[in-house]
Enzyme design. Structure first.
Site, PDB file in Angstrom:
ATOM      1  N   LYS A   1       0.857  -1.182   0.000  1.00  0.00           N
ATOM      2  CA  LYS A   1       0.000   0.000   0.000  1.00  0.00           C
ATOM      3  C   LYS A   1       0.897   1.237   0.000  1.00  0.00           C
ATOM      4  O   LYS A   1       1.370   1.670   1.042  1.00  0.00           O
ATOM      5  CB  LYS A   1      -0.920   0.048   1.212  1.00  0.00           C
ATOM      6  CG  LYS A   1      -2.023   1.117   1.073  1.00  0.00           C
ATOM      7  CD  LYS A   1      -2.517   1.651   2.396  1.00  0.00           C
ATOM      8  CE  LYS A   1      -1.718   2.810   2.894  1.00  0.00           C
ATOM      9  NZ  LYS A   1      -1.788   4.035   2.023  1.00  0.00           N
TER      10      LYS A   1
ATOM     11  N   GLU B   1      10.424   1.403  10.314  1.00  0.00           N
ATOM     12  CA  GLU B   1      11.304   2.573  10.322  1.00  0.00           C
ATOM     13  C   GLU B   1      10.433   3.786  10.551  1.00  0.00           C
ATOM     14  O   GLU B   1       9.552   4.095   9.748  1.00  0.00           O
ATOM     15  CB  GLU B   1      12.088   2.732   9.017  1.00  0.00           C
ATOM     16  CG  GLU B   1      13.149   3.815   9.182  1.00  0.00           C
ATOM     17  CD  GLU B   1      13.674   4.375   7.889  1.00  0.00           C
ATOM     18  OE1 GLU B   1      13.453   5.583   7.645  1.00  0.00           O
ATOM     19  OE2 GLU B   1      14.286   3.616   7.123  1.00  0.00           O
TER      20      GLU B   1
ATOM     21  N   CYS C   1      13.505  11.075   6.683  1.00  0.00           N
ATOM     22  CA  CYS C   1      13.535  10.593   8.066  1.00  0.00           C
ATOM     23  C   CYS C   1      14.931  10.655   8.671  1.00  0.00           C
ATOM     24  O   CYS C   1      15.079  10.707   9.890  1.00  0.00           O
ATOM     25  CB  CYS C   1      12.988   9.171   8.142  1.00  0.00           C
ATOM     26  SG  CYS C   1      13.795   8.018   7.022  1.00  0.00           S
TER      27      CYS C   1
ATOM     28  N   GLU D   1       9.354  16.198  15.758  1.00  0.00           N
ATOM     29  CA  GLU D   1       9.874  16.079  14.394  1.00  0.00           C
ATOM     30  C   GLU D   1       9.143  17.065  13.500  1.00  0.00           C
ATOM     31  O   GLU D   1       7.921  17.019  13.355  1.00  0.00           O
ATOM     32  CB  GLU D   1       9.679  14.653  13.881  1.00  0.00           C
ATOM     33  CG  GLU D   1      10.292  14.419  12.516  1.00  0.00           C
ATOM     34  CD  GLU D   1      10.108  12.986  12.019  1.00  0.00           C
ATOM     35  OE1 GLU D   1      10.962  12.515  11.255  1.00  0.00           O
ATOM     36  OE2 GLU D   1       9.112  12.350  12.411  1.00  0.00           O
TER      37      GLU D   1
END
Length: 538
Positions: free
Chosen positions: A202, A275, A309, A407
């Site tokens: 997906k 992750e 990331c 973040e």
């Protein structure tokens, strides 16, 4: 769309709001024929659409999958997987090597798609091509060795033969994010295919065309179409269904969503690799080459507009060089060219979505309101495109400013000064995350010592992130809230397998025999264990 420099002062107007004559447009790249070709096998009974962040206009109408469609995709994958697993591993690996060559030959096609779907600069899109080619070559060459049967010492040397076999798990459920739609979709699937699995993926709907293009290229390289299924739709609807049917789950995305994925996998007792987020530090030590470190910081902080990331959001600089470093870094940042044309030249592109822009604006504006200083950037650039924001350097950032600990996932970095390396390491580690880090120093031994003390899954010395990430023979992943498991190296393919030990006993059983009673057998085994220790057997 014209590439322009980020101004040092207030917003100006775009001197050329339209694309140069002869430049490719979204309509040139995403034609109805291309969309029909790429979506021909998508299992979806509904309709959805994706958009380009360069203009926020619709790119394509796409199939949308229901929970029933996801179940159908798994049914197709399960039918195809045993046949694929029966293919010799070297033959499976050869598909990856052919894919490697096709990718490099036809990279212009996917570079256009990546730019249109993410808004990133073309050079940053090419980083995805590089990463996928590296992974394809690595597993294309190394998969047979990673997966070969391995002999282990048996319980009784010479009499017990133990062999470790590796079997594919079956059908891998993969949920891929929007920020690196080629690298974080197909590159994670390649070792799964080499190991004999099927994949139901997906991708994010907004970047689905890139993932579908990669699927099409893999099929051209020889992958059976049924082995690679794609479903599309809203994450809260389709994502849990992908997890519900999977034999193993591979997820890249936010820490919050990763926790939900892990719960779903745990409830079914299937494995998962995650992750997740990062708030990555870069340490510039007192003996660093200021020019090289400033150039590296630009790459580390602003690749893909900071929507990476493993990009740097916290920059720790030794006080003795901080003024010179910040001045040089800011000079480079102010000179960066921003743009969204489908060509090389821009040093930073657009943010990928309205939500990302809102987060960046909120973090910067709140920090400034609470006393932080904008050294460079700090403003949106609607004159270039609706979701552009200048690369931004902040100083004076402190808790409880959101940009200090949350973040941002955008082109914003906060600079912190230090005088003691131990303090810098402690501050760098003082976060829930532990994904990536960088250390800059002329002294390799000192840098390696500092790197070993950082709680991050990868650490780069005198480079931003590419040195560690690009070393695909070594594991890559996060500590703490940055994830579970690893991609790349042996762990990147063995996680997609089940280990099986086959032990064959010869001549005598592991039990009393030849008339021995239990006590005599126990005494014999005790003496044997002592002898094996003396002989250094493991």
């Amino acid at each position: 769309m014209t590439d322009v420099k980020a101004p040092a002062g207030p917003l100006g107007t775009n001197p050329a709001a339209t694309a140069p004559a002869g430049a490719r447009t979204a309509a040139d790249v995403v034609t109805p024929e291309v969309v029909a070709q790429l979506t021909r096998d998508v299992v979806g009974s509904g309709r959805t659409a994706n958009h380009t962040p360069l203009t926020e206009e619709k790119l394509a109408d796409l199939p949308e999958s229901t929970p029933e469609d996801v179940a159908d995709a798994y049914e197709h994958a399960r039918a195809a997987q045993p046949v694929w697993a029966a293919v010799p591993v070297r033959t499976r690996a050869a598909v990856l090597l052919r894919f490697h060559d096709l990718l490099l030959e036809r990279q212009a096609e996917v570079l256009d798609l990546i730019q249109l779907e993410t808004g990133k600069a073309r050079l940053h899109a090419h980083e995805e091509v590089q990463s996928v080619a590296l992974a394809a070559r690595h597993y294309g060459r190394r998969a047979p060795a990673y997966l070969r049967p391995r002999r282990h010492a048996g319980v009784v040397p010479g009499l017990t033969r133990a062999t470790e076999l590796r079997h594919p798990r079956g059908v891998i459920g993969q949920i891929a994010p929007w920020n690196y739609p080629l690298e974080l979709s197909v590159a994670d699937a390649l070792p799964a295919f080499a190991a004999g699995n099927a994949v139901v993926m997906k991708p994010d709907t907004e970047t689905a065309l890139t993932a579908l293009w990669a699927r099409d290229l893999l099929i051209e390289a020889g992958l059976p179409a049924g082995v690679f299924q794609v479903v599309l739709g809203e994450g809260p609807v389709v994502g849990p269904e992908v997890v519900r049917h999977a034999d193993y789950v591979s997820f890249t995305g936010s820490t919050r969503t990763g926790r939900e994925v892990a719960k779903g996998a745990a409830a079914r007792l299937v494995g998962v690799s995650l992750e997740l987020g990062g708030k990555n530090p870069m340490l510039v030590l007192h003996d660093a080459d200021i020019e090289r470190a400033a150039a590296g910081a630009v790459r580390s902080c602003f690749a893909s507009a900071g929507q990476l990331c493993i990009s740097t959001e916290r920059l720790y600089v030794h006080e003795s060089i901080a003024d010179r470093f910040v001045a040089r870094f800011a000079e480079r940042v102010r000179a960066m060219r921003l743009g969204g044309s489908l060509a090389y030249g821009a040093e930073m592109g657009s943010l990928a979505g309205r939500r990302q822009l809102e987060t960046v604006i909120r973090h910067v504006d709140e920090a400034v309101a609470k006393g932080a200083t904008v050294v460079a950037g700090g403003v949106a650039r609607p004159d270039i495109g609706p979701l552009f924001y200048e690369p931004t350097i902040l100083e004076g950032v402190e808790p409880p400013m959101a940009v200090c600990t949350e973040e941002t996932f955008g082109p914003v970095v906060s600079v912190y000064r230090f005088t003691d390396e131990d303090d810098a390491v402690e501050r760098a580690n003082a976060t829930a995350y532990g994904l990536n880090a960088a250390v800059w120093s002329r002294d390799g031994r000192r840098a390696r010592s500092v790197a070993a003390r950082l709680r991050a899954g990868t650490v780069n010395i005198n480079e931003a992130y590419a040195a560690a990430y690009g070393s695909v023979g070594a594991p890559m992943g996060g500590m703490k809230d940055s994830g579970l498991g690893r991609r790349h190296g042996s762990e990147g393919i063995l996680k997609y397998t089940e280990a099986q030990t086959v032990a064959q006993q010869r001549l005598i059983p592991l039990a009393p025999s030849f008339g021995m009673d239990d006590e005599a057998y126990a005494a014999l085994m005790s003496r044997s264990l002592k002898v094996m220790k003396v002989l250094g057997l493991r």
